[in-house]
Design a protein around this motif. Structure first.
Motif, mmCIF file in Angstrom:
data_model
loop_
_atom_site.group_PDB
_atom_site.id
_atom_site.type_symbol
_atom_site.label_atom_id
_atom_site.label_comp_id
_atom_site.label_asym_id
_atom_site.label_seq_id
_atom_site.Cartn_x
_atom_site.Cartn_y
_atom_site.Cartn_z
ATOM 1 N N THR A 14 0.880 -1.064 -0.087
ATOM 2 C CA THR A 14 -0.065 0.029 -0.122
ATOM 3 C C THR A 14 0.845 1.428 0.089
ATOM 4 O OG1 THR A 14 -1.573 -1.293 1.272
ATOM 5 C CG2 THR A 14 -1.993 1.187 1.295
ATOM 6 N N ASN B 39 2.635 4.624 0.648
ATOM 7 C CA ASN B 39 3.063 5.482 1.919
ATOM 8 C C ASN B 39 3.363 4.686 2.979
ATOM 9 O OD1 ASN B 39 2.962 8.026 0.267
ATOM 10 N ND2 ASN B 39 0.634 7.846 0.720
ATOM 11 N N CYS B 40 3.422 3.248 2.783
ATOM 12 C CA CYS B 40 3.583 2.459 3.878
ATOM 13 C C CYS B 40 4.754 1.471 3.516
ATOM 14 C CB CYS B 40 2.419 1.754 4.280
ATOM 15 S SG CYS B 40 2.609 0.657 5.888
ATOM 16 N N ARG C 146 1.895 -0.579 12.601
ATOM 17 C CA ARG C 146 1.954 -1.069 11.399
ATOM 18 C C ARG C 146 1.448 -2.419 10.959
ATOM 19 N NH1 ARG C 146 6.322 0.020 7.439
ATOM 20 N NH2 ARG C 146 7.242 1.067 9.093
ATOM 21 N N LYS D 257 -2.156 4.285 5.467
ATOM 22 C CA LYS D 257 -0.713 4.151 5.444
ATOM 23 C C LYS D 257 -0.020 3.207 6.284
ATOM 24 C CE LYS D 257 0.336 8.245 8.103
ATOM 25 N NZ LYS D 257 1.002 9.635 8.169
ATOM 26 N N ARG D 258 -0.833 2.893 7.099
ATOM 27 C CA ARG D 258 -0.204 1.961 8.318
ATOM 28 C C ARG D 258 -0.158 0.359 7.812
ATOM 29 N NH1 ARG D 258 -4.721 3.004 12.452
ATOM 30 N NH2 ARG D 258 -5.848 2.490 10.863
ATOM 31 N N SER E 72 0.528 -2.650 4.749
ATOM 32 C CA SER E 72 0.963 -3.272 3.651
ATOM 33 C C SER E 72 0.524 -4.492 3.257
ATOM 34 C CB SER E 72 2.606 -3.121 3.362
ATOM 35 O OG SER E 72 2.887 -1.865 3.616
#
Length: 249
Positions: free
Chosen positions: A11, A13-14, A104, A127-128, A130
């Motif tokens: 994703t 920004n992460c 995250r 953004k946290r 992926s």
């Protein structure tokens, strides 16, 4: 949905701690042979990812077992979490809701179709989080990368050699003092009324799952692993278990 020709990217920004492969990873032979109908076939996701079916497969215990996972995650969870393998249902959505502002969550799976299905269920953008295609038995990330690692009904689907490698990798990437959370099948009580039904399901559809009745999950841990069992909780006449392990060094 079968794996797409395009690589699933993290994703935006992460930046994931797991490194995405430059090319799509091949589907393991055991998965193609035994579980194509559950995870790989184009109609598999559309058919199986339904709440009532998941609850039926888990004999009415899906929400209870999901709640058991969330007990290990506070409502303001911080730190880095790795979920190894996507899971049908709403578990990853619930994990997303538990994430703190600086937390995250990396989710990996060998099948891009499973990753895309999970992506569709999450609130985006976030953004946290992926989502990365990766093999559980060969995690592409540094040692001691995560505060906690979650496997939800994965070990029973793996051949023993792959199971051992995947558990070894889970402990490799968790930090000393970090936790590995395992939710799995467990040998039921001798009197369990659905004991023989569950065994028949295993024999017909999940041949590796009987290992969960013959052994403790800890039997598949690396021999040199230093760990402590924080808790072992069984559910529904011991048919299911939650094992919380701390890596001590």
């Amino acid at each position: 949905m079968s794996p797409s020709d395009e690589q699933t990217e993290p994703t935006a920004n992460c930046p994931a701690r797991v490194t995405a492969s430059r090319t799509p990873l091949p589907t393991p032979d055991y998965l193609k042979k035994l579980y194509w109908w559950a995870y790989e076939h184009p109609l598999a996701v559309r058919f199986w990812d339904r709440g009532f079916l998941i609850n039926f497969i888990l004999l009415g215990n899906y929400d209870r077992l999901g709640n058991a996972v969330l007990e290990e995650f506070s409502n303001t969870q911080e730190g880095d979490t790795l979920q190894i393998s996507c899971a049908y249902g709403k578990l990853t959505q619930r994990l997303q809701q538990s994430l703190g502002r600086k937390a995250r969550l990396d989710v990996i799976d060998i099948l891009n179709g499973q990753l895309e299905n999970t992506r569709r269920k999450l609130k985006q953008p976030d953004k946290r989080i992926s989502l990365v295609q990766c093999d559980a038995s060969e995690l592409r990330c540094p040692d001691e990368s995560y505060d906690r690692v979650l496997m939800f009904f994965l070990p029973h689907e793996l051949p023993e050699s792959v199971r051992r490698k995947s558990l070894s990798e889970a402990f490799r990437v968790v930090k000393p003092g970090g936790k590995v959370i395992l939710v799995e099948f467990h040998r039921p009580k001798w009197w369990h009324p659905l004991r023989w039904w569950q065994k028949l399901v295993f024999v017909l559809f999940e041949p590796y799952a009987l290992d969960m009745w013959r052994h403790e999950l800890t039997d598949f841990f690396p021999a040199d692993l230093k760990y402590a069992v924080d808790s072992k909780t069984t559910y529904f006449g011991s048919l299911y278990q939650k094992l919380v392990i701390t890596r001590t060094a």
